[in-house]
Design a protein around this motif. Sequence first.
Motif, PDB file in Angstrom:
ATOM      1  N   ARG A 167       0.847  -1.212   0.000  1.00 29.41           N
ATOM      2  CA  ARG A 167       0.000   0.000   0.000  1.00 29.41           C
ATOM      3  C   ARG A 167       0.880   1.258   0.000  1.00 29.41           C
ATOM      4  NH1 ARG A 167      -3.238  -3.344   2.486  1.00 29.41           N
ATOM      5  NH2 ARG A 167      -1.964  -3.569   4.373  1.00 29.41           N
ATOM      6  N   LEU A 224      -4.286   6.610  -0.484  1.00 34.47           N
ATOM      7  CA  LEU A 224      -4.830   5.957  -1.688  1.00 34.47           C
ATOM      8  C   LEU A 224      -5.370   6.999  -2.675  1.00 34.47           C
ATOM      9  CD1 LEU A 224      -4.914   3.098  -2.597  1.00 34.47           C
ATOM     10  CD2 LEU A 224      -7.293   2.923  -1.799  1.00 34.47           C
ATOM     11  N   THR A 228      -3.707   7.652  -6.388  1.00 32.58           N
ATOM     12  CA  THR A 228      -4.393   7.034  -7.541  1.00 32.58           C
ATOM     13  C   THR A 228      -5.032   8.097  -8.433  1.00 32.58           C
ATOM     14  OG1 THR A 228      -6.269   6.711  -6.070  1.00 32.58           O
ATOM     15  CG2 THR A 228      -4.838   4.806  -6.443  1.00 32.58           C
ATOM     16  N   LYS A 387      -7.698   2.722 -10.581  1.00 26.85           N
ATOM     17  CA  LYS A 387      -8.590   2.184  -9.542  1.00 26.85           C
ATOM     18  C   LYS A 387      -7.776   1.544  -8.417  1.00 26.85           C
ATOM     19  CE  LYS A 387     -12.163   1.216 -12.994  1.00 26.85           C
ATOM     20  NZ  LYS A 387     -11.302   0.861 -14.196  1.00 26.85           N
ATOM     21  N   ASP A 388      -6.598   1.053  -8.756  1.00 27.49           N
ATOM     22  CA  ASP A 388      -5.793   0.355  -7.735  1.00 27.49           C
ATOM     23  C   ASP A 388      -4.310   0.685  -7.935  1.00 27.49           C
ATOM     24  OD1 ASP A 388      -5.280  -1.816  -5.705  1.00 27.49           O
ATOM     25  OD2 ASP A 388      -4.090  -2.493  -7.417  1.00 27.49           O
ATOM     26  N   HIS A 390      -1.660  -1.070  -7.804  1.00 27.09           N
ATOM     27  CA  HIS A 390      -0.879  -2.019  -8.608  1.00 27.09           C
ATOM     28  C   HIS A 390      -1.661  -2.506  -9.826  1.00 27.09           C
ATOM     29  CE1 HIS A 390       2.074  -1.901  -5.432  1.00 27.09           C
ATOM     30  NE2 HIS A 390       1.133  -2.201  -4.536  1.00 27.09           N
ATOM     31  N   GLN A 391      -2.602  -1.650 -10.289  1.00 26.12           N
ATOM     32  CA  GLN A 391      -3.405  -1.990 -11.472  1.00 26.12           C
ATOM     33  C   GLN A 391      -2.498  -2.154 -12.687  1.00 26.12           C
ATOM     34  OE1 GLN A 391      -6.274   1.091 -11.957  1.00 26.12           O
ATOM     35  NE2 GLN A 391      -6.535   0.797 -14.156  1.00 26.12           N
TER      36      GLN A 391
END
Length: 418
Positions: A167, A224, A228, A387-388, A390-391
């Motif tokens: 994270r 986050l 992101t 969206k993430d 580690h996308q």
Amino acid sequence: MNLSHFIAVYAFLFYLSMCKGYLTTHRFFTRRTIETSRCRSLLSAGGTSLSSSASSSNVAKYTSLSAPVSASKVERKTFNRFMQIELWRTPELEALYPILCSIEVACRDINRLMRRISTDNLDGLHGNINVQGEDQKKLDVIANRIMKNALCCSGKISIVASEEDERPCLCSAVTDNSNSAFSNGEFAAVFDPLDGSSNIDSGLPTGTIFGIYQNPKYGPRDPLTTTTQKGSELIVAGYCLYSAACHIVITLRTGLHIFTLDDVTGEFYLTRSNVRIPRSGPIYSFNDANAATWDPAVNYFLSDLKTKSIRNKSCSKNPSARYMGALVADVHNILINGGIFGYPGSKIKPEGKLRLLYEANPIAMMIEEAGGMASNGFGRILDMPVKDVHQRTPLFVGSVDEVSELQRYMTFFQAGSK
Ligand code: FBP
């Protein structure tokens, strides 16, 4: 004045010019001999013999290492000096300066370690598995620590997101210091501390990729949300290539610039400014071993590219395959020579292998800044919502002619398959 006087004066002037001519040539040859002998001693120290043809150009180059400072050396701009001027021109970005300096220091340290892998037993596995499910290399862990410390200790970064960490984390946690300087930074950093890890043990090119975001002015400043953001929100993007030479390639949205490390002075100097990628180029960089799992459109594109049925007027050279297995190294090659790098999705992994946040986005911003294109096959990488942390995303990046052609194939065949 009679004739004899005239002849005497003329003879004296002629004698003077001959003396001057002799002195200049004498001085030239003496210097050449000194330089050549100094170069020969330098090179013999390095155990290399000089072929006559190589000597002239190399001599000039090698002698610059130890000759007294020549005019050109004085003019070379260091990374720090260049950034001072750049930020002076864009005062709203002035706060970035400590971050840029910390990135330069971190890259210099990682480069030094890359050159000592075998001598200092830095090769091999660390023993942990990272969030990607990959075995972490010792240098993955060390480079991650170096980058996190450098960025957080700049005092301007409050949040960091790394390929090696599950994270994004607060800098106050990284520095284990609740001092507000480490949590009030107005920027966030995303990075891949060591790209191309599979190349480490064989001493092949690797790199570090980084991107800087401004923290959102309003709303929650949780790690986050801050990290992101879309790629189009990046304010700085860059990579450092650890290869035969060590280059920092960086943009602050004011052109793409290349700085090269001078091993003697330990400084990064500006070697190319406002780099432009060729509109089209011969290089194609794909891991063909995966071709069977790719979308047929990619294979049609590549076979047409190889058979020259796709040939753009702006590139007469024959297509040529180059794949080094490190995104930074392959993209740097494309940046300089033109062409296309691709890591498509596959039947097993339609989203591909490369990570959007700290690999595809920074690379896309740099290539676009150099006049190139970066696509996921159907659209602009920088417009993709994150969206993430580690996308993953398919990535096609490089010269406009090749990447737009690839996108045309993808859209055409996708339309065909419906
Ligand atoms: P990491 O080494 O940072 O995990 O990066 C992934 C990467 O090594 C890229 O640098 C490179 O483009 C790609 O994976 C190579 O993958 P493959 O070995 O499947 O071709």
